[in-house]
Scaffold this motif. Structure first.
Motif, PDB file in Angstrom:
ATOM      1  N   VAL A 106      -7.960  70.861  21.095  1.00  0.00           N
ATOM      2  CA  VAL A 106      -8.910  70.815  22.208  1.00  0.00           C
ATOM      3  C   VAL A 106      -9.599  72.162  22.377  1.00  0.00           C
ATOM      4  CG1 VAL A 106      -9.128  70.513  24.709  1.00  0.00           C
ATOM      5  CG2 VAL A 106      -7.759  68.903  23.374  1.00  0.00           C
ATOM      6  N   GLU A 107      -8.872  73.244  22.137  1.00  0.00           N
ATOM      7  CA  GLU A 107      -9.468  74.586  22.260  1.00  0.00           C
ATOM      8  C   GLU A 107     -10.649  74.784  21.315  1.00  0.00           C
ATOM      9  OE1 GLU A 107      -9.375  77.671  23.824  1.00  0.00           O
ATOM     10  OE2 GLU A 107      -8.258  76.720  25.437  1.00  0.00           O
ATOM     11  N   ASP A 108     -10.712  74.014  20.247  1.00  0.00           N
ATOM     12  CA  ASP A 108     -11.852  74.104  19.335  1.00  0.00           C
ATOM     13  C   ASP A 108     -13.140  73.578  19.976  1.00  0.00           C
ATOM     14  OD1 ASP A 108     -10.289  75.220  17.347  1.00  0.00           O
ATOM     15  OD2 ASP A 108     -10.001  73.307  16.283  1.00  0.00           O
ATOM     16  N   VAL A 109     -13.011  72.687  20.968  1.00  0.00           N
ATOM     17  CA  VAL A 109     -14.197  72.063  21.565  1.00  0.00           C
ATOM     18  C   VAL A 109     -14.376  72.395  23.045  1.00  0.00           C
ATOM     19  CG1 VAL A 109     -14.235  70.177  19.903  1.00  0.00           C
ATOM     20  CG2 VAL A 109     -13.001  69.883  22.058  1.00  0.00           C
ATOM     21  N   ALA A 110     -13.319  72.938  23.682  1.00  0.00           N
ATOM     22  CA  ALA A 110     -13.398  73.216  25.120  1.00  0.00           C
ATOM     23  C   ALA A 110     -12.498  74.393  25.467  1.00  0.00           C
ATOM     24  CB  ALA A 110     -12.953  71.989  25.910  1.00  0.00           C
ATOM     25  N   THR A 111     -12.772  74.975  26.622  1.00  0.00           N
ATOM     26  CA  THR A 111     -11.847  75.978  27.150  1.00  0.00           C
ATOM     27  C   THR A 111     -10.845  75.240  28.030  1.00  0.00           C
ATOM     28  OG1 THR A 111     -13.347  76.450  28.994  1.00  0.00           O
ATOM     29  CG2 THR A 111     -13.500  77.880  27.048  1.00  0.00           C
ATOM     30  N   THR A 112      -9.624  75.725  28.039  1.00  0.00           N
ATOM     31  CA  THR A 112      -8.566  74.990  28.727  1.00  0.00           C
ATOM     32  C   THR A 112      -7.816  75.885  29.705  1.00  0.00           C
ATOM     33  OG1 THR A 112      -6.937  75.483  27.018  1.00  0.00           O
ATOM     34  CG2 THR A 112      -8.224  73.471  26.736  1.00  0.00           C
ATOM     35  N   GLY A 113      -7.093  75.206  30.579  1.00  0.00           N
ATOM     36  CA  GLY A 113      -6.206  75.874  31.516  1.00  0.00           C
ATOM     37  C   GLY A 113      -4.770  75.512  31.182  1.00  0.00           C
ATOM     38  N   ARG A 114      -4.044  75.171  32.198  1.00  0.00           N
ATOM     39  CA  ARG A 114      -2.609  74.916  32.066  1.00  0.00           C
ATOM     40  C   ARG A 114      -2.311  73.634  31.283  1.00  0.00           C
ATOM     41  NH1 ARG A 114       1.537  73.923  37.039  1.00  0.00           N
ATOM     42  NH2 ARG A 114       0.383  71.981  37.116  1.00  0.00           N
ATOM     43  N   LEU A 115      -1.284  73.717  30.438  1.00  0.00           N
ATOM     44  CA  LEU A 115      -0.743  72.575  29.705  1.00  0.00           C
ATOM     45  C   LEU A 115       0.619  72.251  30.295  1.00  0.00           C
ATOM     46  CD1 LEU A 115      -0.613  70.582  27.253  1.00  0.00           C
ATOM     47  CD2 LEU A 115       0.394  72.476  25.954  1.00  0.00           C
ATOM     48  N   ARG A 116       0.827  70.974  30.637  1.00  0.00           N
ATOM     49  CA  ARG A 116       2.129  70.528  31.135  1.00  0.00           C
ATOM     50  C   ARG A 116       2.648  69.415  30.240  1.00  0.00           C
ATOM     51  NH1 ARG A 116       1.618  68.050  36.300  1.00  0.00           N
ATOM     52  NH2 ARG A 116      -0.557  67.711  35.778  1.00  0.00           N
ATOM     53  N   LEU A 117       3.958  69.378  30.067  1.00  0.00           N
ATOM     54  CA  LEU A 117       4.614  68.338  29.290  1.00  0.00           C
ATOM     55  C   LEU A 117       5.617  67.650  30.192  1.00  0.00           C
ATOM     56  CD1 LEU A 117       4.945  67.023  26.466  1.00  0.00           C
ATOM     57  CD2 LEU A 117       6.693  68.756  25.992  1.00  0.00           C
ATOM     58  N   LEU A 118       5.560  66.310  30.230  1.00  0.00           N
ATOM     59  CA  LEU A 118       6.472  65.533  31.064  1.00  0.00           C
ATOM     60  C   LEU A 118       7.142  64.469  30.206  1.00  0.00           C
ATOM     61  CD1 LEU A 118       3.483  65.744  32.803  1.00  0.00           C
ATOM     62  CD2 LEU A 118       5.194  65.411  34.555  1.00  0.00           C
ATOM     63  N   ARG A 119       8.363  64.097  30.607  1.00  0.00           N
ATOM     64  CA  ARG A 119       9.094  63.038  29.912  1.00  0.00           C
ATOM     65  C   ARG A 119       9.464  61.970  30.918  1.00  0.00           C
ATOM     66  NH1 ARG A 119      14.279  63.176  25.850  1.00  0.00           N
ATOM     67  NH2 ARG A 119      14.478  60.916  25.739  1.00  0.00           N
ATOM     68  N   GLN A 120       9.387  60.729  30.475  1.00  0.00           N
ATOM     69  CA  GLN A 120       9.782  59.645  31.365  1.00  0.00           C
ATOM     70  C   GLN A 120      11.294  59.481  31.323  1.00  0.00           C
ATOM     71  OE1 GLN A 120       8.362  55.636  30.502  1.00  0.00           O
ATOM     72  NE2 GLN A 120       7.931  55.419  32.679  1.00  0.00           N
ATOM     73  N   ARG A 121      11.888  59.548  32.512  1.00  0.00           N
ATOM     74  CA  ARG A 121      13.335  59.358  32.659  1.00  0.00           C
ATOM     75  C   ARG A 121      13.569  58.444  33.850  1.00  0.00           C
ATOM     76  NH1 ARG A 121      16.571  62.295  29.252  1.00  0.00           N
ATOM     77  NH2 ARG A 121      15.722  64.273  28.579  1.00  0.00           N
ATOM     78  N   ARG A 122      14.184  57.310  33.581  1.00  0.00           N
ATOM     79  CA  ARG A 122      14.505  56.341  34.628  1.00  0.00           C
ATOM     80  C   ARG A 122      13.294  55.987  35.477  1.00  0.00           C
ATOM     81  NH1 ARG A 122      19.867  59.568  36.018  1.00  0.00           N
ATOM     82  NH2 ARG A 122      21.032  58.967  34.173  1.00  0.00           N
ATOM     83  N   GLY A 123      12.168  55.786  34.805  1.00  0.00           N
ATOM     84  CA  GLY A 123      10.966  55.352  35.496  1.00  0.00           C
ATOM     85  C   GLY A 123      10.166  56.438  36.182  1.00  0.00           C
ATOM     86  N   LYS A 124      10.597  57.689  36.083  1.00  0.00           N
ATOM     87  CA  LYS A 124       9.875  58.798  36.699  1.00  0.00           C
ATOM     88  C   LYS A 124       9.437  59.783  35.620  1.00  0.00           C
ATOM     89  CE  LYS A 124      12.232  58.659  41.116  1.00  0.00           C
ATOM     90  NZ  LYS A 124      12.919  59.415  42.138  1.00  0.00           N
ATOM     91  N   TRP A 125       8.308  60.462  35.880  1.00  0.00           N
ATOM     92  CA  TRP A 125       7.820  61.494  34.962  1.00  0.00           C
ATOM     93  C   TRP A 125       8.354  62.836  35.412  1.00  0.00           C
ATOM     94  CZ3 TRP A 125       5.972  60.240  30.458  1.00  0.00           C
ATOM     95  CH2 TRP A 125       5.446  58.965  30.282  1.00  0.00           C
ATOM     96  N   VAL A 126       9.155  63.464  34.549  1.00  0.00           N
ATOM     97  CA  VAL A 126       9.845  64.701  34.865  1.00  0.00           C
ATOM     98  C   VAL A 126       9.297  65.834  33.989  1.00  0.00           C
ATOM     99  CG1 VAL A 126      12.120  65.818  34.936  1.00  0.00           C
ATOM    100  CG2 VAL A 126      11.912  63.366  35.400  1.00  0.00           C
ATOM    101  N   PRO A 127       8.891  66.965  34.595  1.00  0.00           N
ATOM    102  CA  PRO A 127       8.431  68.097  33.773  1.00  0.00           C
ATOM    103  C   PRO A 127       9.562  68.595  32.859  1.00  0.00           C
ATOM    104  CG  PRO A 127       7.929  68.461  36.093  1.00  0.00           C
ATOM    105  CD  PRO A 127       8.823  67.261  36.030  1.00  0.00           C
TER     106      PRO A 127
END
Length: 102
Positions: A79-100
């Motif tokens: 994405v940095e090749d085509v746009a400037t970016t800010g924060r990247l977050r990664l979340l995983r689904q655990r028991r139906g919830k998205w957890v960082p």
């Protein structure tokens, strides 16, 4: 298969790139490694964010997280090749919830 979300703030476009190229670049980068289940564009407090939900091959938690993290960083770089970016977050689904995750 474990489900993850990569959420990336978009702060601007690089010259010569149309807006749709941002999501295309992100999906191409993740799709070359994992199954991308969904893509989404949101505006949070005035800042555009792309969210891509993807599946990682099942393994132990550490290996799954390492694969997801590496892929999220590859998406960020694409994405940095085509746009400037800010924060990247990664979340995983655990028991139906998205957890960082780290």
């Amino acid at each position: 298969m474990p489900s993850y979300r990569a959420v990336l703030q978009i702060t601007g476009l690089r010259p010569g790139n149309p807006p749709e190229r941002v999501m295309e670049a992100a999906a191409e980068a993740l799709g070359s490694r994992h199954l991308v289940e969904a893509t989404q564009l949101n505006v949070v407090r005035g800042v555009p964010e792309i969210t891509l939900r993807f599946l990682v091959e099942a393994a132990n938690d550490d290996d799954e997280l390492a694969a997801a993290r590496e892929s999220a960083f590859a998406m960020h770089d694409a994405v940095e090749d085509v746009a400037t970016t800010g924060r990247l977050r990664l979340l995983r689904q655990r028991r139906g919830k998205w957890v960082p995750v780290g």
